[in-house]
Design an enzyme around this catalytic site. Sequence first.
Site, PDB file in Angstrom:
ATOM      1  CB  CYS A 299     -35.701   7.207 -81.451  1.00 30.15           C
ATOM      2  SG  CYS A 299     -35.125   6.852 -83.133  1.00 30.15           S
TER       3      CYS A 299
ATOM      4  CB  CYS B  42     -30.559  10.019 -87.067  1.00 30.66           C
ATOM      5  SG  CYS B  42     -32.231  10.561 -87.487  1.00 30.66           S
TER       6      CYS B  42
END
EC number: 2.8.1.13
Length: 365
Positions: free
Chosen positions: A193, A101
């Site tokens: 997440c 990410c």
Amino acid sequence: MRVLAAMSGGVDSAVAAALAVDAGHDVTGVHLALSPDRQMLRSGARGCCSVEDAHDARRVADELGIPFYVWDLAERFTEDVVDDFVAEYAAGRTPNPCLRCNEKIKFSAVLDRALGLGFDAVVTGHHARLDGGELRRSVDAGKDQSYVLGVLTADQLAGAMFPLGSMTKDRVRAIAAERGFAVATKPDSHDICFIPDGDTRGFLARRLGSLPGPVVDAATGRQVGEHDGTYGFTVGQRRGLGVAAGDQRPRYVLGIEPVTRTVTVGTADLAGIPAVRTGVPTWTAAAPRLPLAAQVQVRAHAAPVHCRISDGGDGGLVIEFAEQQRGVAPGQSAVLYEPDAVRGDRVMGQAAVRAASRADEPLTR
């Protein structure tokens, strides 16, 4: 400077944005919408990037008096992070989605867009330091995030600001409380997440389906169990193996072969890894001359160990550990730090592990 503050809705990014304002920068806040179903991305302290988080980020921006926007990067996040995560596990590798990410979203898509809009830098709440353009560990060892930033290049670091790296997490929360931010006591996000319930195996099973195969003991070659998918395992894993090996010694996952759907397990004496081969490295500064001595960290919360790095002859590296390591899996990132006590907190670069050898095996390409 014109600075874009990436605001997740947590306490770290809130304080980072506030410190950028205090430093006199022209700050604009942005929250990244990373999922098409954002209501599902938070469960207590798990997950992030929910509508709740966006509201928390906007509230802080309003209190700071800075402009605030939400950028929808859900499609790119799905392709570059979530789909990559699933594909890596399907191929028998163990990826780090936070590192991906940072590489693909926060310091590629976001930084590129920010520079294109005329901003000079992106400020984030990462716990790491920038000293003269060099990436270093945070002073708070327990919160250090330099590992997941090790993939960044010199150009990306030149456009980054990490104002929290010189303070502890307790100090960050104290600053937030002094300013009256509601997020001062908000729990940190944990785990992955996009898997807010923490059930990675279940998440992968829903996407990859049942792919049963044997669990084989390395010492005897006998099948000692069955599984529903190699994606449910990672090298070094000890718990949840479901094996009956005939003695009471604990078994560890030693290898994963997704083509034959075979998971190989063995005792602790077989789990040590003396060396790994990697893919092409990325460096945070000019590429160093090889061979060289360094420290290497193979997981986000692992202790660094001394190593020797040499040219792998195929664009990658060979990393030889000073002490054998357990739980070194293909797909993990080997993040390299300088070896000496004075500068041992400087990140040199990283490379993805492509192959690991046990002490009783040759290191193949």
